[in-house]
Design an enzyme around this catalytic site. Structure first.
Site, mmCIF file in Angstrom:
data_model
loop_
_atom_site.group_PDB
_atom_site.id
_atom_site.type_symbol
_atom_site.label_atom_id
_atom_site.label_comp_id
_atom_site.label_asym_id
_atom_site.label_seq_id
_atom_site.Cartn_x
_atom_site.Cartn_y
_atom_site.Cartn_z
ATOM 1 N N CYS A 91 -1.496 -12.614 2.688
ATOM 2 C CA CYS A 91 -0.966 -13.387 1.399
ATOM 3 C C CYS A 91 -2.119 -14.102 1.085
ATOM 4 C CB CYS A 91 0.339 -13.950 1.486
ATOM 5 S SG CYS A 91 0.947 -14.860 0.011
ATOM 6 N N ASN A 109 -0.762 0.157 3.605
ATOM 7 C CA ASN A 109 -0.091 -0.475 2.590
ATOM 8 C C ASN A 109 -1.056 -0.760 1.484
ATOM 9 O OD1 ASN A 109 0.718 -3.846 1.716
ATOM 10 N ND2 ASN A 109 1.922 -2.028 0.908
#
Length: 344
Positions: free
Chosen positions: A102, A214
C-alpha cells in the site's frame, strides 16, 4: 482453509478478491461470497495498532459464510504483528497476510506498506514472528515489484529470497512499482506500468513458492490466461468490486467445479436474509447496498438499479423491500409475475 499443504494453499489461491480500503468490509465480502464459494476473500487492511489498542472484536468480526477469508495486517513491528496475528487466528481467519504494497501517505508515515519494500530484512523479521504465532494458518505477503527508483529485476528476487528463507512461500505480487513520492495512491493503481513478465519470471525462479499475480486484471478470461502461463493464482481488485457478477462463473471456470453459474439476481435475492438480520442489529441499509451497486454492470436497467438504491438506501426505515424495488427496475416483468404466482 486451515492447511499445512502447499498444494492446498495453491488451490485456494487460484482466485482471490484483493483487500481494498473502504471497500472490502464484511458486507462486501458476504455479497461476493454469494457469487462464488471457492474464491479467497480478503479484509481491508487492519493496522496492528487498531487491533491491539482498539475494538478488535468489532474490527475483526466476520460472517461465517465468508470463508475462506484472509485477514490483511498493516504494521512493521514484529512483536505487534505477532500479537495481531494471534488475535486474527483466534477470530477464525483462514490466512494472515502482511501488507507490503500500500502506497498511501498514512501507511508511509507509519513506515509500513510499500515503504517496507526498502527493508526486506525487517519484513523477514515480521513474517517470522507472525509465522511463530499463526499455528497452522498460512502467513502470506502482498507486495509490489519495487518502489521509487528501485530496479525491480534486482529488488524483487532478493526480496522473495529473504522472505522465503523464513519459511513463508506465498507472495501476492502487484505487478507495478509504487511511487511513494510524486504519485497519489489512486495514481499508483494506474500510472506505473504493469510488468506481468517479471512476476512470471519469479515463478520460474522460485518454483517452490506460490506466486499470485495482481494488478489491472479485468476479468476471468485474463485470469485464466495468467494461470495457463504457470502462475499459481490471480487476484482481482477493482474489476470484481465494480462488477461483482464476474465472480458468478469463477467456481466453474477457475476451480473446475461442476456447478451452475450464479447470476446477479441469484446473489441479490440470497442477500436479502442477511440484510434483514443486519438491519435488526442496527446496520443501515446503504452500508450494505453501497457494495451492491455494480451487480448489474453493463445490463439494461443497471442505471435504474443504482439510482434507486443510491436515492433510497439511506432513508429511515429502508429495508429489503427497497432492494426488491430496485431489482424490479432491472427485471420488471419477472418480479411482477413471481409476486402473482406467490399469491396463488
Amino acid at each position: 482453509m486451515r492447511q499445512d499443504s502447499q498444494s492446498n494453499v495453491k488451490a485456494v489461491s487460484r482466485l482471490s478478491v484483493a483487500p481494498m480500503m473502504d471497500w472490502t468490509d464484511r458486507h462486501c465480502r458476504v455479497f461476493h461470497r454469494l457469487f462464488t464459494r471457492r474464491t479467497l476473500l480478503y479484509t481491508e487492511m487492519v493496522t496492528t495498532g487498531a487491533i491491539l489498542h482498539g475494538p478488535a472484536d468489532r474490527l475483526l468480526a466476520h460472517d461465517a459464510s465468508e470463508h475462506p477469508v484472509a485477514l490483511q495486517l498493516g504494521g512493521s513491528e514484529p512483536d505487534e504483528l505477532a500479537a495481531a496475528t494471534r488475535t486474527g487466528a483466534a477470530h477464525g481467519y483462514d490466512e494472515i497476510n502482511l501488507n507490503v504494497g500500500c502506497p498511501s501517505d498514512r501507511v508511509q508515515s507509519g513506515c509500513f506498506g510499500a515503504a517496507l519494500m526498502r527493508d526486506p530484512g525487517r519484513v523477514a523479521e515480521c513474517v517470522a514472528a507472525m509465522k511463530e504465532t499463526a499455528g497452522d494458518i498460512p502467513v502470506t505477503v502482498k507486495c509490489r515489484i519495487g518502489v521509487d527508483d528501485q530496479e525491480p529485476e534486482h529488488v524483487l528476487p532478493d526480496f522473495i529470497e529473504r522472505i522465503r528463507a523464513t519459511g513463508i512461500c506465498t507472495f501476492i505480487i502487484h505487478a507495478r512499482k509504487a511511487w511513494l513520492q510524486g504519485l497519489s495512491p489512486a495514481q499508483n493503481r494506474d500510472i506505473p506500468p504493469l510488468d506481468y513478465g517479471l512476476v512470471g519470471r519469479m515463478k520460474t525462479r522460485f518454483p517452490d513458492c506460490t506466486i499470485v499475480i495482481n494488478g489491472g486484471i479485468p476479468d476471468l478470461k485474463a485470469a485464466q490466461a495468467h494461470l495457463a502461463d504457470g502462475l499459481d493464482g490471480v487476484m482481482i481488485g477493482r474489476a470484481a468490486y465494480h462488477n461483482p457478477s464476474l465472480l458468478g462463473s469463477a467456481d466453474r471456470l477457475i476451480f473446475d467445479a461442476a456447478c451452475a453459474d450464479t447470476t446477479a439476481e441469484d446473489a441479490v435475492r440470497a442477500m436479502l436474509p442477511y440484510i434483514e438480520r443486519e438491519l435488526s442489529q442496527g446496520t443501515r441499509l446503504n452500508q450494505i447496498t453501497r457494495h451492491m451497486l455494480g451487480a448489474f454492470q453493463g445490463r439494461p436497467g443497471a442505471r435504474a438499479w443504482r439510482r434507486h438504491l443510491s436515492e433510497n438506501g439511506h432513508l429511515p426505515g429502508a429495508g429489503p423491500e427497497t432492494v426488491e424495488a430496485a431489482l424490479s427496475k432491472v427485471m420488471p416483468g419477472q418480479i411482477q409475475d413471481e409476486k402473482v404466482a406467490a399469491r396463488g
